[in-house]
Design an enzyme around this catalytic site. Structure first.
Site, short mmCIF file in Angstrom:
data_model
loop_
_atom_site.label_atom_id
_atom_site.label_comp_id
_atom_site.label_asym_id
_atom_site.label_seq_id
_atom_site.Cartn_x
_atom_site.Cartn_y
_atom_site.Cartn_z
N ASP A 67 0.82 -1.21 0.00
CA ASP A 67 0.00 0.00 0.00
C ASP A 67 0.86 1.26 0.00
O ASP A 67 2.08 1.20 0.17
CB ASP A 67 -0.96 0.00 1.21
N ASP A 136 -7.88 -2.59 14.18
CA ASP A 136 -9.25 -2.90 13.74
C ASP A 136 -9.28 -4.11 12.80
O ASP A 136 -10.29 -4.41 12.19
CB ASP A 136 -9.90 -1.68 13.06
N HIS A 138 -7.29 -4.46 10.08
CA HIS A 138 -6.97 -4.19 8.69
C HIS A 138 -5.65 -4.84 8.28
O HIS A 138 -4.75 -5.01 9.08
CB HIS A 138 -7.01 -2.69 8.34
N GLU A 143 -9.62 -1.82 5.16
CA GLU A 143 -10.29 -1.48 6.42
C GLU A 143 -11.59 -2.30 6.56
O GLU A 143 -12.10 -2.83 5.57
CB GLU A 143 -10.64 0.02 6.41
C1 GLP Z 1 -0.49 0.46 8.69
C2 GLP Z 1 -0.12 -0.37 7.46
C3 GLP Z 1 -0.34 -1.85 7.67
C4 GLP Z 1 0.22 -2.25 9.03
C5 GLP Z 1 -0.54 -1.56 10.12
C6 GLP Z 1 -0.06 -1.92 11.52
O1 GLP Z 1 -1.74 1.02 8.67
N1 GLP Z 1 -0.82 0.03 6.28
O2 GLP Z 1 0.27 -2.57 6.62
O3 GLP Z 1 0.12 -3.65 9.20
O4 GLP Z 1 -0.40 -0.16 9.95
O5 GLP Z 1 1.11 -1.23 11.80
P1 GLP Z 1 2.04 -1.44 13.05
O6 GLP Z 1 2.92 -2.58 12.69
O7 GLP Z 1 2.82 -0.17 13.16
O8 GLP Z 1 1.17 -1.70 14.21
#
Ligand code: GLP
Length: 241
Positions: A67, A136, A138, A143
């Site tokens: 992404d 959440d 995702h 989402e």
């Molecule tokens: C972001 C990314 C995801 C990631 C998520 C959790 O929103 N788009 O790919 O898995 O956050 O991130 P973290 O590892 O910092 O908790």
């Protein structure tokens, strides 16, 4: 679904890096689906170290990232393009021509999403997809919603995600409100999916996603149905199961 338990963040990172390294060693021209966020930083650190030791060679690897924020300049330190270069690409011998991310600066969403899907198809799909998980549920930026999205699409980030990601920006107002993300179909078509999770704050969502019903309201829950899904999580993240 297989669950690999790690003592802590460091051990989770080493185990995940070992799985990725094994993929690259066994298929040097593989396609890696890569992820951003705080969780994979340690995994990438290990891969850089093993590259420096001569144990992993990225010269034939193709990468496709999950992404990218929409409208954030590519050179912004918090763009996923910058994140990936800072944490991995600048330190290994991956061919820049084989690095792929959605272009967050192409404001024509339909054209950009179609282009990115065509890229993923042209490289033959993803051999190993690395994922983190949002609070959440995702994955990428898929989402919670009423239906699983299929291919690459433009999303409005939820308030919860904006809140979670504001730690990377000077203020909440600076967090982009939209992103381009690979869809659930693309993730499910990856030949292997590796999710990494760490910390007590993720324990609730791990329980919900992998021990609850499969529903687009918890996007990661679909991974229960993937034929080669490995969850590498530390004891804190697994504390409720
Ligand atoms: C972001 C990314 C995801 C990631 C998520 C959790 O929103 N788009 O790919 O898995 O956050 O991130 P973290 O590892 O910092 O908790």
């Amino acid at each position: 679904m297989r669950i690999i338990r790690a003592k802590n963040y460091e051990e989770m990172s080493r185990k995940a890096a070992a799985i990725i390294a094994a993929q690259v060693v066994s298929k040097p021209d593989c396609v890696l689906g890569l992820a951003t966020g705080g969780t994979p930083v340690g995994t990438y650190k290990n891969l850089v170290e093993w590259y420096n030791n001569g144990d992993v060679d990225f010269s034939a690897v193709t990468s496709v990232n999950l992404d990218e924020y929409r409208s954030l300049p590519r050179e912004h330190p918090e763009s996923y393009w910058s994140f990936m270069h800072r944490n991995l690409f600048d330190h290994v011998n991956i061919d820049p021509a084989r690095i792929n991310l959605p272009d967050g600066n192409n404001m024509d969403a339909a054209a950009e999403c179609a282009r990115y899907d065509a890229v993923i198809e042209a490289v033959g799909g993803v051999d190993l997809q690395l994922l983190g998980i949002g609070h959440d549920g995702h994955i990428g930026f898929n989402e919670p919603s009423d239906a699983f999205d299929l291919g690459t699409h433009c999303v409005d980030l939820t308030e919860e995600t904006i809140e979670a990601n504001k730690r990377f920006f000077a203020s909440r107002d600076e967090v982009p409100r939209q992103a381009y993300t690979m869809g659930t179909r693309t993730i499910m078509h990856a030949r292997k999916v590796l999710m990494i999770v760490s910390g007590k704050d993720k324990a609730e969502i791990v329980k919900k996603a992998f021990f609850g019903p499969v529903t687009p309201q918890v996007p990661a829950s679909i991974l229960q149905m993937h034929k080669d899904f490995v969850l590498v999580a530390d004891e804190d993240a697994l504390s409720l199961i």
